[in-house]
Design an enzyme around this catalytic site. Structure first.
Site, PDB file in Angstrom:
ATOM      1  N   ARG A   1       0.878  -1.188   0.000  1.00 14.59           N
ATOM      2  CA  ARG A   1       0.000   0.000   0.000  1.00 14.59           C
ATOM      3  C   ARG A   1       0.902   1.220   0.000  1.00 14.59           C
ATOM      4  NH1 ARG A   1      -5.549   1.310   3.199  1.00 14.59           N
ATOM      5  NH2 ARG A   1      -6.212  -0.048   1.504  1.00 14.59           N
TER       6      ARG A   1
ATOM      7  N   HIS B   1      -6.901   1.089  -6.991  1.00 11.95           N
ATOM      8  CA  HIS B   1      -7.143   0.156  -5.880  1.00 11.95           C
ATOM      9  C   HIS B   1      -7.761  -1.109  -6.499  1.00 11.95           C
ATOM     10  CE1 HIS B   1      -7.629  -1.334  -1.967  1.00 11.95           C
ATOM     11  NE2 HIS B   1      -8.473  -0.472  -1.437  1.00 11.95           N
TER      12      HIS B   1
ATOM     13  N   ASP C   1     -17.185   7.029  -2.259  1.00 16.16           N
ATOM     14  CA  ASP C   1     -15.994   6.836  -1.421  1.00 16.16           C
ATOM     15  C   ASP C   1     -15.758   8.162  -0.702  1.00 16.16           C
ATOM     16  OD1 ASP C   1     -13.604   5.944  -0.311  1.00 16.16           O
ATOM     17  OD2 ASP C   1     -12.428   6.181  -2.147  1.00 16.16           O
TER      18      ASP C   1
ATOM     19  N   ARG D   1     -13.736  -8.684  -0.122  1.00 12.65           N
ATOM     20  CA  ARG D   1     -12.286  -8.449  -0.256  1.00 12.65           C
ATOM     21  C   ARG D   1     -11.538  -9.752   0.021  1.00 12.65           C
ATOM     22  NH1 ARG D   1     -10.226  -3.355   0.310  1.00 12.65           N
ATOM     23  NH2 ARG D   1      -8.316  -4.409  -0.310  1.00 12.65           N
TER      24      ARG D   1
END
Ligand code: CP
Ligand code: NVA
Length: 304
Positions: A101, A128, A223, A291
């Site tokens: 990240r 992402h 978001d 995820r």
């Protein structure tokens, strides 16, 4: 065989539909995996905070029989005491994969070039991809298919929006990026996604008008208005983005069975009202769970 990375959705675009299906299959088989990644170690380097990415990658590789190692980016020499390249080469000697990240996509790309093991993005300032893959899994589960469906992304044209543009184009989903003129998605990505969509029989477009864009939408997505590393003051962001908030009025314009998505973490009553986020059309926690399953599909494909 040469190692492969997942830094941009484009790196695995040809397999994206198969990865979605694999994630759904893996989800059904949870608890019965026969340790396909036994003995494999994933190094996870975080330059920014994370809840979902960190935990879901750790659980994913553990459930596949492997092991994850968490590294706080500020506590290793990478980029401070030694070059990024040297660290990447050393990590490649210890582990079978690197999840990173990053603040800067250029550093991400450099690590991808130099590392001899797969590099998987856990987010950078441009994309992402793992989030977008999990989002496609969620849409397939909730809507059954992608063709003829309309996703409207509202708010900041950020990393999450960029990866959604590529993913929508690849899956055959129509997507509108509905953002203020000063916060549109990356122009090159928008163009690239529109080209893929053209060839794939779907449509990528832009709008600044939420009331127009959300008409008959199947999916509304938002978001945070201020991503990690963005120094826009909160009051300025609220002024700029408030008309893009997902609230019950906007949702009433969409289709009756429209689902509401958010990658999380969310700021209730900024980009999305608490009422909608906790309401019956919200799928945000299924999205978060996915995820785990999506990343298992990626880890299995790249590390097996
Ligand atoms: N959606 C997402 O990537 O969340 P984290 O920042 O908690 O990892
Ligand atoms: N756009 C957000 C996503 C967080 C998961 C950020 O970059 O901070």
């Amino acid at each position: 065989m040469a190692k492969r990375d997942l830094i941009s959705v484009l790196d695995m675009k040809d397999e994206w539909p198969d990865l979605v299906d694999l994630a759904i299959k893996i989800k059904k088989e949870r608890g019965n995996h026969n340790a396909p990644l036994k003995g494999k170690t994933l190094i996870m380097i975080f330059e920014k905070p994370s809840t979902r990415t960190r935990i879901s990658f750790d659980v994913a590789i553990t459930e596949l029989g492997g092991h994850a190692l968490y590294i706080d980016g500020s506590n290793v020499h990478m980029g401070h005491g030694e070059t990024v390249e040297d660290t990447a080469k050393v990590m490649s000697r210890f582990a079978h994969g690197i999840m990173y990240r990053a603040y800067d996509y250029k550093v991400m790309d450099r690590i991808g070039e130099v590392a001899t093991v797969p590099v998987i993005s856990g987010l950078d300032n441009l994309e992402h991809p793992c989030q977008a893959l999990a989002d496609m899994v969620t849409i397939k589960e909730k809507k059954g298919s992608f063709r003829g469906k309309k996703l409207v992304y509202l708010g900041d044209g950020n990393n999450v929006c960029n990866s959604l543009l590529y993913s929508s184009a690849v899956m055959g989903l129509d997507m509108i990026a509905c953002c203020p003129a000063t916060r549109m998605p990356n122009a090159e990505i928008m163009l690239g996604a529109a080209r893929i969509a053209d060839a794939n029989g779907c449509k990528i477009s832009a709008s600044h008008d939420p009331m127009e864009a959300c008409k008959d939408a199947d999916i509304l997505y938002t978001d945070t208005w201020i991503s990690m590393g963005d120094d826009t003051p909160v009051d300025k962001a609220i002024k700029l983005f408030s008309m893009y908030q997902i609230n019950s009025e906007l949702l009433s314009i969409a289709k009756k069975d429209c689902i509401v998505m958010h990658c999380l973490p969310a700021h209730r009553d900024q980009e999305i009202t608490a009422e909608v986020m906790d309401g019956p059309q919200s799928v945000v926690f299924d999205q978060a769970e996915n995820r785990l399953h999506a990343q298992k599909a990626v880890l299995y494909t790249l590390l097996k």
